[in-house]
Design a protein around this motif. Sequence first.
Motif, mmCIF file in Angstrom:
data_model
loop_
_atom_site.group_PDB
_atom_site.id
_atom_site.type_symbol
_atom_site.label_atom_id
_atom_site.label_comp_id
_atom_site.label_asym_id
_atom_site.label_seq_id
_atom_site.Cartn_x
_atom_site.Cartn_y
_atom_site.Cartn_z
ATOM 1 N N VAL A 64 5.401 -3.535 9.097
ATOM 2 C CA VAL A 64 5.325 -4.831 8.433
ATOM 3 C C VAL A 64 5.588 -4.625 6.948
ATOM 4 O O VAL A 64 5.670 -3.491 6.439
ATOM 5 C CB VAL A 64 3.946 -5.498 8.648
ATOM 6 N N ALA A 65 5.680 -5.723 6.254
ATOM 7 C CA ALA A 65 5.829 -5.675 4.788
ATOM 8 C C ALA A 65 4.465 -5.439 4.150
ATOM 9 O O ALA A 65 3.451 -5.982 4.616
ATOM 10 C CB ALA A 65 6.436 -6.969 4.280
ATOM 11 N N PRO A 66 4.359 -4.656 3.090
ATOM 12 C CA PRO A 66 3.053 -4.386 2.469
ATOM 13 C C PRO A 66 2.563 -5.567 1.649
ATOM 14 O O PRO A 66 3.272 -6.540 1.427
ATOM 15 C CB PRO A 66 3.341 -3.176 1.582
ATOM 16 N N LYS A 67 1.336 -5.450 1.215
ATOM 17 C CA LYS A 67 0.781 -6.460 0.325
ATOM 18 C C LYS A 67 1.399 -6.318 -1.064
ATOM 19 O O LYS A 67 1.797 -5.225 -1.481
ATOM 20 C CB LYS A 67 -0.746 -6.317 0.247
ATOM 21 N N ARG A 70 -0.559 -3.964 -3.366
ATOM 22 C CA ARG A 70 -0.594 -2.559 -2.921
ATOM 23 C C ARG A 70 0.709 -2.268 -2.162
ATOM 24 O O ARG A 70 0.704 -2.210 -0.933
ATOM 25 C CB ARG A 70 -1.806 -2.288 -2.049
ATOM 26 N N PRO A 71 1.798 -2.084 -2.855
ATOM 27 C CA PRO A 71 3.088 -1.907 -2.171
ATOM 28 C C PRO A 71 3.262 -0.558 -1.501
ATOM 29 O O PRO A 71 4.133 -0.403 -0.638
ATOM 30 C CB PRO A 71 4.114 -2.086 -3.304
ATOM 31 N N THR A 118 -4.432 5.371 3.777
ATOM 32 C CA THR A 118 -3.461 4.276 3.916
ATOM 33 C C THR A 118 -2.131 4.584 3.234
ATOM 34 O O THR A 118 -1.097 4.021 3.618
ATOM 35 C CB THR A 118 -4.054 2.988 3.336
ATOM 36 N N GLU A 119 -2.119 5.485 2.240
ATOM 37 C CA GLU A 119 -0.857 5.822 1.586
ATOM 38 C C GLU A 119 0.077 6.599 2.505
ATOM 39 O O GLU A 119 1.304 6.549 2.336
ATOM 40 C CB GLU A 119 -1.138 6.621 0.304
ATOM 41 N N SER A 120 -0.503 7.320 3.478
ATOM 42 C CA SER A 120 0.343 8.046 4.428
ATOM 43 C C SER A 120 1.033 7.109 5.415
ATOM 44 O O SER A 120 1.926 7.540 6.145
ATOM 45 C CB SER A 120 -0.500 9.073 5.199
ATOM 46 N N VAL A 123 6.226 3.691 4.650
ATOM 47 C CA VAL A 123 7.547 4.155 5.087
ATOM 48 C C VAL A 123 8.561 3.962 3.954
ATOM 49 O O VAL A 123 9.221 4.908 3.519
ATOM 50 C CB VAL A 123 7.981 3.408 6.372
ATOM 51 N N VAL A 124 8.693 2.738 3.476
ATOM 52 C CA VAL A 124 9.541 2.416 2.326
ATOM 53 C C VAL A 124 8.692 1.617 1.353
ATOM 54 O O VAL A 124 8.134 0.567 1.729
ATOM 55 C CB VAL A 124 10.792 1.620 2.752
ATOM 56 N N SER A 125 8.554 2.111 0.140
ATOM 57 C CA SER A 125 7.674 1.463 -0.824
ATOM 58 C C SER A 125 8.123 0.030 -1.092
ATOM 59 O O SER A 125 9.280 -0.229 -1.448
ATOM 60 C CB SER A 125 7.664 2.261 -2.139
ATOM 61 N N GLY A 126 7.150 -0.864 -0.889
ATOM 62 C CA GLY A 126 7.410 -2.275 -1.152
ATOM 63 C C GLY A 126 8.162 -2.980 -0.054
ATOM 64 O O GLY A 126 8.363 -4.204 -0.143
#
Length: 432
Positions: A64-67, A70-71, A118-120, A123-126
């Motif tokens: 999914v797309a991140p918040k 917190r991208p 959660t940082e692990s 996949v693609v930032s943002g």
Amino acid sequence: MRETPLSNCERQFLLKAIEEKKRLDGRQTYDYRNIKITFGTDYGCCVVDVGKTRVLAQVSCELVAPKDNRPTEGIMFINLELSPMASPAFESGRQSELHVTLNRLLERCLRNSKCLDTESLCVVSGEKVWKIRIDVHVLNHDGNIMDAASIAAITALCHFRRPDVGIQGEEVTIYTPEERDLIPLSIYHMPVSVSFSFFQQGTFLLVDPCEREERVMDGLLVIAMNKHREICSIQSSGGIMLLKEQVLRCNKIASVKVCEITELINKALENDRKVKKEGGKFGFAESMAKERITALKSEIAPVEMIDIEEKAEDIICRTGAPCDTVPSPVVRAPGTGQVGEGLQNAWGLDEVEEEEEEEDDIEQGGPEKQPESETITSKKGDVVVISDSEEEEVVILHQGVEVKDFREEMSSGQKQATSASKKKKKKRKLAH
């Protein structure tokens, strides 16, 4: 549907038992019920039994797309379901106060404690991150749902494996388990909650309350902690005031219980990993005890084989040795044989006695003289005895025997038969 309230007798009985430091299931004050952890065939599926309380946890993931704030972090979502199958008091499609409270406690225990990296999950930032969803379903309610749900959730997270991802430019590829091995989640620690129930304004304390004990308790204290004795969350409910000493005592008890439960979770995960590596059978169906119902099943009777020789000798001595000699046959009359001493034939004796009594009443004089039977000797030497009975004729053929000897050897049974026939004849004459 509302819960069935306890009667005053039940409430007084439970409180009286708690005052005497006794519980309904025989546990001590700080004892947990039996905890059983079972894994499914898929990764991330786990069933935890705490006594009769059963909870199912299933972990799934999606991209999914991140918040926005917190991208670079993934998302962990927790959902708790109280189905009517677990208890008649639960209603489907409506969030009760208990439902909201348990859901918040689980979020604070797992998500706010930062047990998952959660940082692990980025996949693609943002653009693309993994969303880990934990669905907890209560299958049976017998008290202390929070502890069972926390154990099931953290165990399912440790058991879960996500698929591997490949990035080529802006294209994201998700590989199947056949193409690449699944990747486990990065977990920092394992928080587990321990529930304490208080009775009579905090005078008495119990660990892992059952459903009936929860109905009569005055307050509840839930402490979530990991094996490093770090408190992840703490919450008190019920409207009672707890002293500092009581909270510290509960903290010490929780640290011991959390270490035991964490060790149990690690052993369960290791056993499941070992069975899957060896290619053995696993899953819910294999963990359940198989019970077969057959019509030819019978319980084996226990047989004592102690001092059997002495018992056999005692039985033989009591019964005595069997008789080796067999009595010789006794000849009652010519043409008959009998072995042993038999009973006398009493057929028709009652009728003969009744007839004699009637003749005595009718006749005044003495008994008439019975004419003797006539004997005829044939030319060949055979003896023929002819009785004067009209009903039957008795003919006895016997070679080489004189008439006198034959008369002496006549059986008593034949004499009784002839006398009975003569009496019947007299009775007929009198009737005429």
